[in-house]
Design a protein around this motif. Structure first.
Motif, short mmCIF file in Angstrom:
data_model
loop_
_atom_site.label_atom_id
_atom_site.label_comp_id
_atom_site.label_asym_id
_atom_site.label_seq_id
_atom_site.Cartn_x
_atom_site.Cartn_y
_atom_site.Cartn_z
N ARG A 1 0.97 -1.17 0.06
CA ARG A 1 0.00 0.00 0.19
C ARG A 1 0.98 1.32 -0.06
NH1 ARG A 1 -4.23 -0.31 4.63
NH2 ARG A 1 -2.59 0.51 5.85
N LYS A 2 0.26 2.22 -0.40
CA LYS A 2 0.87 3.68 -0.51
C LYS A 2 0.68 4.15 0.80
CE LYS A 2 1.56 4.70 -5.24
NZ LYS A 2 0.60 4.89 -6.53
N VAL A 3 2.14 4.71 1.56
CA VAL A 3 2.13 5.21 2.93
C VAL A 3 2.41 6.49 3.02
CG1 VAL A 3 2.72 4.94 5.43
CG2 VAL A 3 2.25 2.92 3.98
N ASN A 4 1.40 7.45 3.71
CA ASN A 4 1.81 8.75 3.77
C ASN A 4 2.97 9.04 5.01
OD1 ASN A 4 0.76 10.09 1.42
ND2 ASN A 4 -1.35 9.65 2.64
N LEU A 5 4.05 9.74 5.04
CA LEU A 5 4.94 9.96 6.09
C LEU A 5 4.73 11.27 6.65
CD1 LEU A 5 8.00 7.82 4.95
CD2 LEU A 5 5.97 7.17 6.19
N SER A 6 5.13 11.38 7.80
CA SER A 6 4.93 12.54 8.73
C SER A 6 6.03 13.79 7.96
CB SER A 6 5.40 12.52 10.06
OG SER A 6 6.49 12.08 10.34
N ASP A 7 7.03 13.34 7.13
CA ASP A 7 7.73 14.50 6.64
C ASP A 7 7.15 14.88 5.18
OD1 ASP A 7 8.27 12.11 5.15
OD2 ASP A 7 10.29 11.94 5.50
N GLY A 8 6.08 14.19 4.92
CA GLY A 8 5.16 14.62 3.60
C GLY A 8 5.32 13.80 2.39
N ASP B 1 11.30 -4.06 2.54
CA ASP B 1 12.33 -3.33 3.00
C ASP B 1 11.95 -2.27 3.69
OD1 ASP B 1 15.29 -2.45 3.09
OD2 ASP B 1 14.41 -0.46 2.23
N TYR B 2 10.79 -1.49 3.52
CA TYR B 2 10.13 -0.69 4.51
C TYR B 2 9.68 -1.11 5.67
CZ TYR B 2 6.32 2.26 6.32
OH TYR B 2 5.50 3.06 7.03
N ILE B 3 9.24 -2.33 5.64
CA ILE B 3 8.58 -3.06 6.80
C ILE B 3 9.93 -3.43 7.51
CG2 ILE B 3 7.24 -4.85 7.73
CD1 ILE B 3 5.44 -5.01 5.38
N ILE C 1 10.73 -2.02 11.43
CA ILE C 1 10.74 -2.85 12.70
C ILE C 1 12.22 -2.52 13.40
CG2 ILE C 1 11.26 -5.02 13.54
CD1 ILE C 1 9.31 -5.97 11.23
N ILE C 2 13.17 -2.43 12.60
CA ILE C 2 14.48 -2.39 13.38
C ILE C 2 14.94 -0.74 13.92
CG2 ILE C 2 15.56 -4.45 12.54
CD1 ILE C 2 17.09 -3.04 10.60
N ASN C 3 14.25 -0.20 13.00
CA ASN C 3 14.42 1.40 13.31
C ASN C 3 13.49 2.24 13.07
OD1 ASN C 3 15.76 3.95 14.47
ND2 ASN C 3 17.56 3.92 12.50
N PRO C 4 12.23 2.30 13.88
CA PRO C 4 11.20 3.06 13.33
C PRO C 4 11.09 4.50 13.12
CG PRO C 4 10.83 1.55 15.43
CD PRO C 4 12.31 1.86 15.33
N ALA C 5 12.34 4.95 13.67
CA ALA C 5 12.22 6.38 13.60
C ALA C 5 12.47 6.89 12.13
CB ALA C 5 13.33 6.78 14.46
N THR C 6 12.97 6.24 11.17
CA THR C 6 13.35 6.33 9.77
C THR C 6 11.89 6.67 9.12
OG1 THR C 6 14.42 4.04 9.97
CG2 THR C 6 14.81 5.79 8.07
N PRO D 1 6.52 9.17 16.94
CA PRO D 1 7.50 7.92 17.12
C PRO D 1 7.65 7.51 18.45
CG PRO D 1 8.48 10.48 17.46
CD PRO D 1 7.13 10.54 17.10
N ILE D 2 6.95 6.71 18.71
CA ILE D 2 6.94 6.10 20.01
C ILE D 2 7.23 4.72 20.05
CG2 ILE D 2 5.24 7.59 21.10
CD1 ILE D 2 3.04 5.29 20.68
N MET D 3 7.32 4.06 18.88
CA MET D 3 7.74 2.63 18.83
C MET D 3 9.17 2.22 19.10
SD MET D 3 7.17 -0.07 15.44
CE MET D 3 8.07 -1.50 15.29
N PRO D 4 9.51 1.18 19.95
CA PRO D 4 10.69 0.79 20.38
C PRO D 4 11.59 0.22 19.07
CG PRO D 4 9.37 -0.74 21.39
CD PRO D 4 8.39 0.40 20.66
#
Lengths: 221, 316, 536
Positions: free
Chosen positions: B256-263, B271-273, B277-282, B290-293
């Motif tokens: 699916r196409k996902v809208n990110l907070s940086d626009g 790769d996105y998933i 998972i390993i670095n959610p802040a990206t 950005p609260i996911m560990p």
């Protein structure tokens, strides 16, 4: 001396000096120290909450910032002024007693009491607004306007800190009413006003705690 | 000397590289204590007996109200012994806190009232921790319920398992065979039955065991589902399409196409998933915080692949 | 001085139960505290005996796992909150602190009585917790277990909170009394060492107790309102609870032991007929312990997941607290040198104290050493260690003090021979019960375990049999003490030739304490008639 002893009264009052004190001043001195020790204990009681506040704020400053916007600065500010004023009137009532002006002293105590009551009324409006908005403790928190972290924690802290402080205000109101009644009755004069003095010490601490709570909870946003 | 110390000790197997070091320090403290204790008690009993009072005792007692040098000497003397004990203990603690590079990682979940061990290839065991001999192992531990504590007596290691955070523990087992694992932090009714065994195998045997077929072996999809649930992904990311406040649903996420907070907008591919998972802040999805560990180092590549396979299967 | 006139005293004047219930006399309040806390000691002891019987065999012996968990929680909670914290300060401190400084009462007698009833209120809540199914969290109430369990945590936590308030009131009273009510000439360095100990304890009570009050209050709020501070699911942190808890509870260890040390500092000179060796080091070490006790709490948490730096700092701080403790022990032993030592019951308990407290203190060294501490943490080694300190230390001192002051408090002598037998039984039983637990802990037996591996059984059995000796000693002691109240020989004013002020007045003391102004001398003027300066 044998088993029984003479009873001494403080000059111009019906206050008997307990037998283990040498003089009225000795009792006054000890009572004041007792209240100071009690205040140290009170500060440590609140300090546990301040430490929790510092820890959770350090963990998520963004959430604290956003959540603090939900508090009403004007109501908090009004309460700050009211409490500061009540500290003044409380100090004045001790001052008047020291000059043996019991009439003025009891008027000042009434003013102090009314200020405390005003504080509680404002607090009531603030609390009921939060209850309606769902700004409750973490588990019952339902408000949806804050997206950051766990804003329920902020409101848990808010209710714990202001609740404990409010409880102190209520207890203070009770004590102030009692010393007012005794002042009216003529129990106190310039030689004996220990209960009013220690009540004043307590009341200044209640005021002081609020001076810290107000910026930490209301003004960080 | 060392041999002599060993013989006096209670027979407790030393099955990790820590064990002999801890035991040596234990002995040092033990003998220091004896060294401080015996003179004190002997002096007490000797003074008590020698100077005991008798009927019609007319002795004049001397007036000795202290001795400054003596007090300072005692303070300095015990101070030095205590300090040696502290520094020595710190050296050992340092080692315990700093795992060497290239440890073999095993995930541990302590829950009321069992231990679960997750290996890098998706293999899971309950109450049996298989370990390779002579290879440093790092445990990454978590708990879904209350506090537990992972304790292997024969390894002389212990670490609390705390809900809401990951704690780690490393050691190198070097004695083949079975060793008791206890839960050392009180956790309710069956606390004393929350036992497990650490089974140390030769590295080749361990490898064979790890790759060996297991009747309970799950498929990749099942592993992914399991991880998604046990690691509590599901608490924030629903699999039913319901949006929670904390995180976006993963139902129908793949491709699916996902809208990110940086626009920007990206396609949710493997790769996105994986990065999420390993670095959610990206990549932070628009409307969320950005609260996911970060799960970097906590899930193996196999685990991540399994999770991705599971997410792929959740079509709209 | 009318020492002989002991017909009118605090016990018989005024008369009647009501006069006791509303008394503001510190001596009567002290006596009420004494019997109340001893009753709770017996109750906590019954739970301890049940626990030990359960461990006679692995698996089920007399109770199931849940009952066991409740039993060890109640044993701990009762012993800590209802016996050992209030016992020495509130019973002996109340009775003797004013007399030993030459005062007629504590500064605030009404607050003193209030503290006693506040204590009862807390105790009743704690007893409610027992009636409503018990509590199974351990006395430490660790979160998140204490949030999730459905036992009567709220009752026990409120009980602890309210008993804490009582403890604060007692401490406050003592601080002001020591500062403001000392007799003329009673300078701080003429205070008996018992007063220094109680004073240091009072400081800890006032500074530390509010924090545990807040902590258990927050635990109650967590259960009632879900405030989430300690619940990871709501964003909280369970480790925070441990920090709060030990910030109080480690100083609380010193609330428990410093009064015990204080009693020993009285008994040793009195039964060696010699002045105390190192008065100032002992006095200062009490204060040093009081202040240092606030910076060591994290040593309970070396395996909890707290930061590395925190563990390091707490470990250093804990070393610092070890030195003043060692100083005290050495000074007590040095006091006996060239004295005239008499081996009477209080002295036997004092020597047992030095023996067992030294073991308790030295086994503390295993815990300041981080690497070894990790291995021994949460095992029976820790259980044995703190029982050697708490029971081998404080309880021995309490029993020593009870025998030392019994003639003064009640005006009767107990049976000395039975006293010695009781002390011997206690010494043997105690070392059997807890010595074996050191070995078990070292072999890796975790604490709070209902069931255990068979290899531990012989050691558990030694421990259990030892506990029966302790019970026998306690029953014997209580029997001859109570017997002495009715049939005991009348006690003279100063049966031990001790020197502090309480021995200058009649046994039992008159209601007013001092019929004439007390004559203050240095605290232990033995062997120095020329140095015993009078400050009256």
């Amino acid at each position: 001396m044998s088993g029984h002893h003479e009873v001494h009264y403080v000059e111009g009052t019906k206050h008997a000096i307990p037998h283990h004190f040498n003089s009225g001043y000795h009792e006054f001195d000890a009572s004041k120290m007792g209240m100071w020790v009690f205040l140290v204990n009170e500060i440590l009681l609140f300090s546990a909450l301040f430490v929790a506040y510092a820890m959770f704020r350090a963990k998520d400053p963004v959430m604290f910032h956003e959540a603090s916007h939900q508090l009403n600065k004007w109501m908090g500010g009004l309460n700050t002024i009211v409490l500061l004023f009540s500290s003044l009137t409380m100090a004045l009532s001790v001052g008047y007693l020291q000059r043996n002006n019991t009439k003025r002293a009891s008027q000042m105590l009434i003013l102090t009491f009314l200020c405390a009551a005003t504080f509680m009324v404002v607090k009531y409006f603030e609390y009921s607004h939060k209850f309606h908005a769902g700004l409750l403790t973490a588990k019952f928190y339902t408000f949806e306007g804050i997206s950051a972290g766990h804003p329920g924690l902020f409101f848990s802290l808010y209710f714990m800190m202001t609740g404990l402080h409010g409880l102190h205000v209520l207890i203070g109101m009770g004590v102030i009413a009692w010393v007012w009644w005794r002042t009216r009755r003529g129990d106190f004069n310039e030689h004996y006003f220990t209960p009013v003095e220690v009540t004043a010490l307590y009341w200044h601490l209640v005021d002081l705690v609020w001076i810290f709570l107000f910026p930490l909870l209301y003004l960080i946003g | 000397m060392l041999e002599f110390l060993q013989r006096l000790k209670f027979p407790l197997p030393q099955a990790s590289t820590f064990a002999p070091k801890v035991d040596l320090l234990y002995d040092f403290i033990f003998y220091s204590s004896v060294f401080l204790f015996i003179p004190t008690i002997v002096a007490m009993i000797y003074f008590g007996w020698k100077y005991r009072t008798k009927p019609n005792d007319n002795r004049e007692v001397p007036y000795i109200d202290g001795h400054h040098t003596f007090e300072w000497f005692i303070s300095a003397f015990v101070g030095v012994i205590f300090f040696i004990i502290f520094v020595w203990g710190l050296i050992g603690f340092n080692e315990l806190h700093n795992p060497p590079a290239g440890t073999y990682e095993i995930g541990v979940v302590g829950k009321q009232w069992m231990w679960e061990f997750n290996y890098s290839n998706g293999k899971t065991t309950r109450n049996e921790l298989y370990l390779p001999k002579g290879i440093p192992v790092k445990l990454v531990m978590s708990s879904p319920d209350v506090l537990h504590s992972f304790y292997v007596v024969n390894f002389r290691v212990k670490q609390d398992v705390v809900p809401g955070m990951y704690t780690t523990l490393w050691f190198q087992a070097d004695q083949l065979g079975e060793h008791d694992i206890f839960c050392a932090e009180y956790c309710g009714t069956a606390h004393s039955n929350m036992l497990a065994k650490a089974i140390v195998l030769e590295p080749e045997q361990f490898k064979a065991w790890l790759q060996g077929s297991d009747p309970n072996q799950l498929t990749q999809l099942e592993i992914g589902k399991k991880i998604f649930n046990t690691r509590n992904c599901v608490a924030c990311h629903s699999v039913t399409g319901v949006q929670t406040q904390a995180g976006p649903t993963v139902k129908g996420l793949f491709n699916r196409k996902v809208n990110l907070s940086d626009g920007t907008q990206v396609v949710a591919n493997e790769d996105y998933i994986r990065t999420s998972i390993i670095n959610p802040a990206t990549h932070v999805v628009k409307g969320f915080r950005p609260i996911m560990p970060a799960f970097q180092g906590l899930l193996s590549e196999n685990d991540i692949s399994a999770v991705i396979a599971y997410i792929k299967s959740l079509k709209e | 001085m009318s020492v002989a006139n002991s017909d009118v005293n605090y016990i018989n004047s005024p008369k009647g139960l009501w006069s006791w219930l509303v008394t503001i006399d510190h001596k009567r309040i002290g006596i009420m505290y004494l019997f109340t806390t001893l009753a709770f000691f017996a109750l906590g002891g019954i739970f301890a005996l049940l626990l030990r019987i359960e461990h006679l065999t692995p698996g089920r012996t007399i109770m199931d796992a849940n009952q066991y968990n409740i039993a060890f929680t109640l044993h701990g909670a009762i012993m800590v909150f209802m016996f050992i914290v209030p016992n020495v300060p509130a019973a002996f401190g109340n009775f003797f602190l004013p007399i030993m400084i030459g005062a007629k009462d504590v500064a605030f007698p009404k607050i003193n009585l209030l503290s006693y009833y506040v204590f009862w209120l807390g105790a009743i809540l704690a007893v409610c917790a027992i009636i409503f199914g018990g509590v199974d969290t351990g006395w430490t109430f660790y979160t998140p277990y204490s949030i999730r369990t459905n036992t009567a945590v709220i009752f026990m936590a409120s009980g602890a909170f309210i008993m804490g308030m009582s403890s604060i009131l007692t401490g406050l009273n003592f601080i002001v009394t020591v500062h403001k009510l000392r007799a003329p000439g009673m300078t701080f360095f003429h205070l008996p060492l018992f007063i220094w100990g109680i004073y240091a304890t009072a400081i800890i009570q006032v500074l530390a107790t509010p924090v545990i009050g807040m902590t258990v209050a927050l635990l109650i709020m967590e259960r009632v309102f879900g405030i989430g501070f300690f619940d990871p699911a709501l964003g909280g942190d369970p480790i925070l609870f441990q920090h709060f808890f030990w910030f109080y509870s480690h100083p609380a260890v010193y609330i428990m032991i410093v009064p015990g040390m204080a009693i020993i500092s009285e008994i040793i000179p009195a039964f060696s007929k010699k002045t105390i060796f190192g008065y100032k080091p002992i006095a200062y070490s009490s204060l040093a312990i009081a202040f240092a006790s606030f910076i060591v709490w994290g040593h309970h948490m070396f395996t909890s997941g707290q930061s590395y730096l925190a563990s390091l700092l707490f470990s250093v701080a804990t070393i610092i607290i070890g030195v003043p403790t060692a100083i005290k022990i050495v000074n007590w032993v040095a006091t006996m040198y060239k004295g005239k030592v008499s081996w009477e019951t209080p002295m036997l308990y004092a020597m047992a104290f030095i023996f067992m407290f030294s073991i308790g203190g030295l086994t503390g060294l295993f815990h300041i050493s981080l690497a070894v501490s990790v291995h021994l943490h949460d095992t029976y080694f820790v259980v044995a260690h703190f029982h050697y300190v708490m029971m081998g230390g404080t309880v021995m001192a309490m029993l020593g003090g009870l025998h030392y002051w019994w003639p003064k408090m009640f005006g009767v002598m107990y049976n000395e021979c039975l006293g010695k037998i009781g002390a011997a039984l206690m010494f043997i039983g105690f070392n059997m019960t807890f010595g074996s637990q050191f070995i078990m802990g070292n072999l890796g037996m975790p604490r709070r375990y209902y069931d255990y591996a068979e290899r531990f059984q012989p050691l558990h059995q030694v421990s259990t049999v030892g506990s029966w000796f302790i019970a026998a000693s306690f029953l014997l002691t209580m029997s001859y003490l109570i017997y002495s109240l009715f049939k005991g020989k009348k006690a003279p004013a100063n049966p031990w030739d001790a020197k502090s002020l309480e021995w200058t007045i009649a046994s039992p003391p008159p209601t007013e304490n001092f019929l004439t102004d007390p004559v203050v001398t240095e605290p232990y003027p033995y062997g120095t008639p020329n140095k015993a300066r009078s400050h009256a």
